[in-house]
Design an enzyme around this catalytic site. Structure first.
Site, short mmCIF file in Angstrom:
data_model
loop_
_atom_site.label_atom_id
_atom_site.label_comp_id
_atom_site.label_asym_id
_atom_site.label_seq_id
_atom_site.Cartn_x
_atom_site.Cartn_y
_atom_site.Cartn_z
N ASP A 35 40.95 46.89 40.01
CA ASP A 35 39.81 46.30 40.68
C ASP A 35 39.64 44.84 40.25
OD1 ASP A 35 37.18 45.77 41.74
OD2 ASP A 35 36.79 47.92 41.69
N THR B 105 34.96 45.44 46.93
CA THR B 105 35.62 46.65 46.42
C THR B 105 35.83 47.72 47.49
OG1 THR B 105 34.79 46.28 44.19
CG2 THR B 105 35.41 48.54 44.76
N ARG C 58 33.16 54.54 44.77
CA ARG C 58 33.85 54.06 45.98
C ARG C 58 35.34 53.87 45.76
NH1 ARG C 58 30.28 50.19 44.03
NH2 ARG C 58 31.10 48.12 43.49
N ASP D 32 37.23 44.19 37.11
CA ASP D 32 36.22 43.63 38.00
C ASP D 32 34.93 43.33 37.23
OD1 ASP D 32 35.24 43.19 40.89
OD2 ASP D 32 33.77 44.60 40.12
N ASP E 13 42.04 45.47 45.01
CA ASP E 13 41.14 45.52 46.16
C ASP E 13 40.69 44.14 46.59
OD1 ASP E 13 39.78 45.21 43.77
OD2 ASP E 13 38.12 46.52 44.32
N HIS F 290 33.34 37.26 44.21
CA HIS F 290 34.41 37.32 45.21
C HIS F 290 33.76 37.69 46.53
CE1 HIS F 290 34.01 41.71 44.85
NE2 HIS F 290 33.89 41.47 43.55
#
Length: 559
Positions: free
Chosen positions: A51, A92, A176, A316, A363, A499
């Protein structure tokens, strides 16, 4: 004179006629049958998503990787150096959906981590109140099922082709990340912030299998209590990293990072701290190993191919907190590299890596913090979303004499009040265009695409417009899509990175595929997209592509 292609066609027809068998009495001796060698599909496909990993970090730090993880993938697999999440809202949920559906957001329906439903309700991408976590607290917007995913996945096709004998299991630090890889018929497990356990929901089962119960009972997450995350490499290895951001009481921004709870024992705040470190990824891979053993993945007694999805979420969280230019991000990737190496060693013992096909991607990428970007002479800003929208609403009220024409928003999407526009006898396009003109005049805004443009497809006259067109779903998305200038983010804070844009730093991701029997090793400089993964795997596995897949099979990397 016949065209050359017709001459060729007639020649082929003539030759084919000469080879037609005659009467039995005149038959020639039978020719030996030619059998095409078909490589058996892998016993196990492992799809890994890191991620928030920008492709440039893999290249920048590759000389520091150990021998068995990312370096192994780079050297023994196909490495696509120009690979992209080719849609405009790079977050994501959208990125994970692309991996195994092969579809863009306009088709698969996951247009963000959250979005505004037509009735004005905010929707979380994997929420489904019909289901709840097993033996864990469940809030209304927690991720419990793939109901919002509008297409099937490669895993779904694999199970269909095998008569449901193939197993599809996914695990992630985020709900998710697991659910959107698992598709409609796989089984997803996700990390729980309150307990540090990995849980699933009643969408998938009514009770845990014995192996998952044993893993949960062992509480491996508690072993990190009072321990610290310290750098893996020597100080000189991090010499080129950006200086530490300013420390605060809640975020010291200095190594070592100690894992603790205000209560003095493992509790929710401790389990949340684990997420912003290599610990959450180590736990995710441990659970993946338990799933391989417990479900006999790669050793399916029916001989069917199994699929294991692993989404590592820590990078992430680290990048959001400190920026991808930071020492923390640099070290985190080195830690994850060693964890992956250990995971591959485990797979080699259990399944044999010659029987395993591995895909690794991300992702989305990441922007540098705005403050760091400015040191590189970029015009990077932090645009306060509330202030921007309030000013827009005021401008539209002054221009058209109607209050609150901005109905609601989750930037980069803005929803206009079309009912109020129609009651006043205004043209939708006039209001959209006025809003777009105002936004484009604001600092930090590069492009604005309107519903009228997107419905007519005129947005896709540029690469940036094409990416935003793919990100826009007619039934779910907003009426304006706003794109910031490079390295500018929507933020009311003063630190951290983000992002979500169509700029290269957010779309460019690693795409590595390794499998001795199926993949030709080497660097691939041609353009590739994450949506190409599902068609490529479908070809290798001899199964139907997912229904919404628009990518291509990466045949240049196939043996």
């Amino acid at each position: 004179m016949r065209p050359s292609w017709l001459k060729t066609s007639l020649t082929l027809i003539t030759c084919a006629t000469l080879w037609l068998p005659g009467p039995a009495s005149a038959a020639q001796p039978p020719r030996p049958a030619t059998v095409a060698t078909q490589v058996k599909p892998p016993k196990l496909v492992v799809v890994m998503v890191i991620d928030g990993l920008p492709s440039e970090q893999v290249q920048r730090y590759r000389d520091q990787f150990g021998p068995g993880g990312l370096r192994r993938l780079l050297e023994q697999g196909a490495s696509f150096t120009d690979a992209h999440q080719a849609h405009g809202i790079t977050v994501t949920a959208v990125g994970h959906s692309a991996v195994l559906t092969g579809a863009y957001p306009y088709r698969h329906g996951i247009i963000g981590n959250n979005w505004i439903a037509p009735d004005g309700r905010q929707v979380y991408c994997t929420e489904d109140t019909r289901y709840h976590y097993i033996d864990e607290d469940t809030d209304a917007h927690d991720g419990t099922s793939p109901a919002n995913l509008r297409v099937d996945t490669l895993g779904d096709q694999l199970r269909y082709a095998s008569g449901n004998r193939s197993k599809v299991v996914t695990v992630s630090g985020k709900d998710r990340g697991a659910i959107l890889l698992a598709g409609k018929t796989g089984t997803a497990y996700m990390y729980m912030d309150k307990t540090g356990d990995f849980a699933t929901s009643t969408y998938y089962m009514d009770q845990y299998p014995a192996w998952a119960e044993r893993f949960r009972a062992a509480k491996p997450q508690d072993r990190y209590y009072a321990k610290s995350w310290t750098p893996l490499l020597d100080d000189k290895a991090y010499a080129d990293d950006a200086p530490y951001p300013a420390a605060t009481t809640s975020s010291p921004n200095r190594f070592p990072f100690t894992f603790y709870s205000e209560s003095g024992k493992p509790a929710s705040d401790y389990y949340v701290r684990l997420k912003k470190s290599p610990a959450v990824d180590a736990l995710t891979l441990e659970f993946a190993e338990a799933a391989v053993d417990g479900e006999r993945l790669g050793s399916n007694p029916t001989g069917a191919t199994d699929l294991l999805g692993v989404s590592l979420s820590g990078h992430d969280y680290v990048n959001h907190a400190y920026g991808p230019e930071s020492r923390m991000s640099h070290d985190h990737l080195q830690q994850v590299d060693r964890q992956i190496a250990r995971f591959f060693t485990f797979l080699d013992k259990r399944v044999g890596m010659d029987n395993v096909l591995v895909v690794l991607t991300a992702d989305h990428g990441f922007a540098n913090t705005a403050e760091f970007a400015r040191t590189q002479h970029a015009d990077a800003l932090r645009v306060n979303p509330k202030a921007l929208l309030d000013t827009l609403d005021a401008q539209l009220a002054e221009r058209f004499g109607v209050a609150r024409l901005v109905k609601t928003s989750l930037l980069p999407e803005i929803h206009l009040d079309y009912a109020a526009i129609e009651r006043r006898g205004l043209a939708r396009a006039d209001v959209e265009n006025a809003a777009a003109r105002f936004l484009l005049a604001q600092p930090g805004i590069a492009e604005v695409f309107t519903r009228t443009q997107l419905e007519q497809g005129v947005a896709s006259k540029s690469r940036l417009g094409t990416l935003m067109q793919r990100a826009w779903n007619r039934a779910l998305s907003g009426d304006l899509l706003v794109v910031t200038t490079p390295y500018t983010i929507f933020s009311s804070g003063t630190s951290g990175a983000s992002h979500g844009t169509p700029w290269q730093y957010d779309t460019s991701v690693p795409l590595l595929i390794m499998g001795k029997r199926w993949i030709r090793p080497g660097e691939q400089a041609g353009y590739a997209e994450v949506v190409d993964i599902a068609p490529t795997l479908a070809q290798i596995l001899h199964v139907r592509r997912p229904a919404g897949a628009e990518g291509r099979a990466l045949t240049e990397a196939l043996r």
